[in-house]
Design a protein around this motif. Structure first.
Motif, PDB file in Angstrom:
ATOM      1  N   LEU A  96     -11.436  -4.077  -2.689  1.00  0.00           N
ATOM      2  CA  LEU A  96     -11.667  -3.058  -1.661  1.00  0.00           C
ATOM      3  C   LEU A  96     -13.043  -2.419  -1.648  1.00  0.00           C
ATOM      4  CD1 LEU A  96      -8.354  -0.974  -1.850  1.00  0.00           C
ATOM      5  CD2 LEU A  96      -9.063  -2.501  -0.005  1.00  0.00           C
TER       6      LEU A  96
ATOM      7  N   PRO B 109     -10.509   6.108   0.935  1.00  0.00           N
ATOM      8  CA  PRO B 109      -9.172   6.725   0.935  1.00  0.00           C
ATOM      9  C   PRO B 109      -8.297   6.229  -0.221  1.00  0.00           C
ATOM     10  CG  PRO B 109      -9.684   5.803   3.106  1.00  0.00           C
ATOM     11  CD  PRO B 109     -10.796   5.431   2.183  1.00  0.00           C
ATOM     12  N   TRP B 110      -8.421   4.961  -0.561  1.00  0.00           N
ATOM     13  CA  TRP B 110      -7.657   4.416  -1.680  1.00  0.00           C
ATOM     14  C   TRP B 110      -8.067   5.109  -2.976  1.00  0.00           C
ATOM     15  CZ3 TRP B 110      -9.478   1.666  -5.979  1.00  0.00           C
ATOM     16  CH2 TRP B 110      -8.476   1.152  -6.814  1.00  0.00           C
TER      17      TRP B 110
ATOM     18  N   ASP C 123     -14.944  -2.383   1.471  1.00  0.00           N
ATOM     19  CA  ASP C 123     -14.099  -2.157   2.646  1.00  0.00           C
ATOM     20  C   ASP C 123     -14.040  -0.661   2.961  1.00  0.00           C
ATOM     21  OD1 ASP C 123     -11.406  -1.676   4.002  1.00  0.00           O
ATOM     22  OD2 ASP C 123     -11.416  -3.868   3.888  1.00  0.00           O
TER      23      ASP C 123
ATOM     24  N   ASN D  73       0.824  -1.204   0.000  1.00  0.00           N
ATOM     25  CA  ASN D  73       0.000   0.000   0.000  1.00  0.00           C
ATOM     26  C   ASN D  73       0.860   1.257   0.000  1.00  0.00           C
ATOM     27  OD1 ASN D  73      -2.261  -1.621   0.031  1.00  0.00           O
ATOM     28  ND2 ASN D  73      -2.665  -1.342   2.200  1.00  0.00           N
TER      29      ASN D  73
ATOM     30  N   ALA E  26     -11.555   0.986   3.611  1.00  0.00           N
ATOM     31  CA  ALA E  26     -10.333   1.522   3.006  1.00  0.00           C
ATOM     32  C   ALA E  26     -10.548   1.956   1.558  1.00  0.00           C
ATOM     33  CB  ALA E  26      -9.223   0.474   3.062  1.00  0.00           C
TER      34      ALA E  26
END
Length: 155
Positions: free
Chosen positions: A63, A71-72, A66, A29, A68
């Protein structure tokens, strides 16, 4: 000499494409944005975008449900800002609202790319499937939506 027996040298862009895919599949990441930036700097812009597009789809698939994911997506949007195809794909992944049962915009779905319509037609809510069965961009999308609707009604 038979031309089919002669060893063919792999074009350089094919070798780089495979290398980028391999590196992206293993990237951490913390190093993801720098590796994407490096890949997008390749002289073969189409090849580079193709490798990054595959990576974005793979990561988004992993993702999108998820916490996350958001932000990803923001990080990826910054690193791909100069590449309209990649920006659009990220935008299409972002509203995974249909699959999450959140409010979504029917007009936006009908105006979306074939890729998003095909993806939605294979897995979406009944309302989205009905919309695509009637107004999907291509015959393939409309048929997939109808088939998925039929399969859902048989379960």
């Amino acid at each position: 000499m038979n031309p089919y027996e002669a060893p063919q040298q792999e074009p350089a862009e094919h070798v780089r494409f495979a290398a980028y895919l391999s590196e992206l599949a293993q990237v951490t990441n913390a190093e993801e944005t720098s590796l994407i930036t490096k890949g997008l700097g390749d002289p073969d812009r189409t090849m580079a975008q193709s490798a990054v597009l595959r990576h974005l789809d793979r990561r988004a698939t992993d993702l999108h449900l998820d916490p996350a994911f958001e932000p990803w997506t923001r990080a990826m949007a910054q690193v791909t800002a100069d590449y309209p195809l990649l920006v659009r794909r990220l935008q299409e992944w972002a509203p995974s609202a249909i699959s999450l049962g959140r409010p979504w915009n029917p007009a936006a779905l009908l105006e979306s790319s074939d890729w998003l319509q095909r993806k939605t037609a294979a897995t979406a809510s009944t309302e989205a499937l009905r919309l695509l069965a009637q107004g999907g961009r291509t015959k393939r999308i409309r048929n997939t939506a109808r088939t998925t609707l039929e399969q859902q009604s048989n379960h």
